[in-house]
Write an enzyme that holds these catalytic residues in place. Structure first.
Site, PDB file in Angstrom:
ATOM      1  CG  ASP A   8      -1.896   1.137   1.385  1.00 44.33           C
ATOM      2  OD1 ASP A   8      -2.424   1.379   0.189  1.00 44.33           O
ATOM      3  OD2 ASP A   8      -1.838   1.806   2.309  1.00 44.33           O
ATOM      4  NE  ARG A   9       0.632   7.414  -2.825  1.00 46.06           N
ATOM      5  CZ  ARG A   9      -0.238   8.026  -3.125  1.00 46.06           C
ATOM      6  NH1 ARG A   9       0.020   8.388  -4.577  1.00 46.06           N
ATOM      7  NH2 ARG A   9      -0.990   8.993  -2.608  1.00 46.06           N
ATOM      8  CG  ASP A  10      -1.512   7.448   0.360  1.00 51.12           C
ATOM      9  OD1 ASP A  10      -0.458   7.853   0.108  1.00 51.12           O
ATOM     10  OD2 ASP A  10      -2.725   7.901   0.013  1.00 51.12           O
ATOM     11  CB  THR A  54      -2.160   2.975  -3.867  1.00 52.80           C
ATOM     12  OG1 THR A  54      -2.532   4.349  -3.222  1.00 52.80           O
ATOM     13  CG2 THR A  54      -1.683   3.485  -5.290  1.00 52.80           C
ATOM     14  CD  GLN A  56      -3.917   7.250  -4.559  1.00 52.55           C
ATOM     15  OE1 GLN A  56      -4.302   8.604  -4.245  1.00 52.55           O
ATOM     16  NE2 GLN A  56      -3.250   6.785  -3.392  1.00 52.55           N
ATOM     17  NE  ARG A 104     -12.444   2.377  -2.850  1.00 47.15           N
ATOM     18  CZ  ARG A 104     -11.577   3.392  -2.734  1.00 47.15           C
ATOM     19  NH1 ARG A 104     -10.935   3.652  -3.643  1.00 47.15           N
ATOM     20  NH2 ARG A 104     -11.530   4.202  -1.505  1.00 47.15           N
TER      21      ARG A 104
END
Length: 190
Positions: A8-10, A54, A56, A104
């Protein structure tokens, strides 16, 4: 087949909901978390391909454009390159949270697409995230999962949350867990 770590990014690679940034909606909002380049380099040295997966939804909600997201990812890659760390590919879901799309998270679409594209053995791979949706996507795809929590979280969990296989306080700690698992698996095979 190859093995990978889906990230995952954030909240895993970069700050979010911190004193410096709430959401990453423009390149200047992106700040790497401590230890991220070292963790990525260690995972690469252990033979893993590295992919970002991710959600978004800010694109679908109108908080940013796809062009802005690509600029954010260019900044991410540039910051990592300055530390000799790389990401092999990035997949993102631009849809609104309630769109019902297959990509998603917690649906595994992004992971499955990357696995097909790059010849990844999902059973030998890991998903690292900081939310239920990340863990759900990893489990649905057939990877082992690591949940990133607050500092000291790994010691506080009697069992990892959300059905995750492991818990860690940072990406660096998660990388250590993965490398240990690889060493233990290799020792059992020998």
């Amino acid at each position: 087949m190859k093995k990978a770590v889906f990230l995952d990014r954030d909240g895993v690679l970069n700050e979010v909901m911190s004193g410096r940034v709430r959401h990453v909606n423009k390149p200047s909002d992106l700040h790497l978390l401590p230890g991220v380049p070292e963790a990525l380099k260690g995972l690469k040295e252990a033979g893993f391909l590295l992919y970002i997966v991710t959600n978004q939804g800010g694109i679908g909600l109108g908080f940013m454009t796809e062009k802005t997201l690509l600029a954010i990812h260019r900044r991410l890659k540039k910051l990592l390159a300055l530390e000799n760390a790389v990401i092999d590919d990035i997949a993102y879901c631009p849809h609104r949270p309630a769109a019902g799309c297959r990509c998603r998270k917690p649906k595994p679409g992004m992971l499955l697409d990357l696995a097909r594209k790059h010849g990844i053995d999902l059973a030998r791979s890991y998903t690292i995230g900081d939310s239920e949706t990340d863990i759900g996507a990893g489990r649905a795809a057939g990877t082992r999962t690591i949940r990133i929590g607050d500092a000291g979280a790994a010691e506080a969990f009697t069992a990892p949350p959300d059905g995750a296989d492991f818990a860690a306080s940072s990406l660096l700690e998660a990388a250590v867990i993965i490398v240990r698992q690889e060493v233990e698996t290799g020792a059992k095979r020998a």
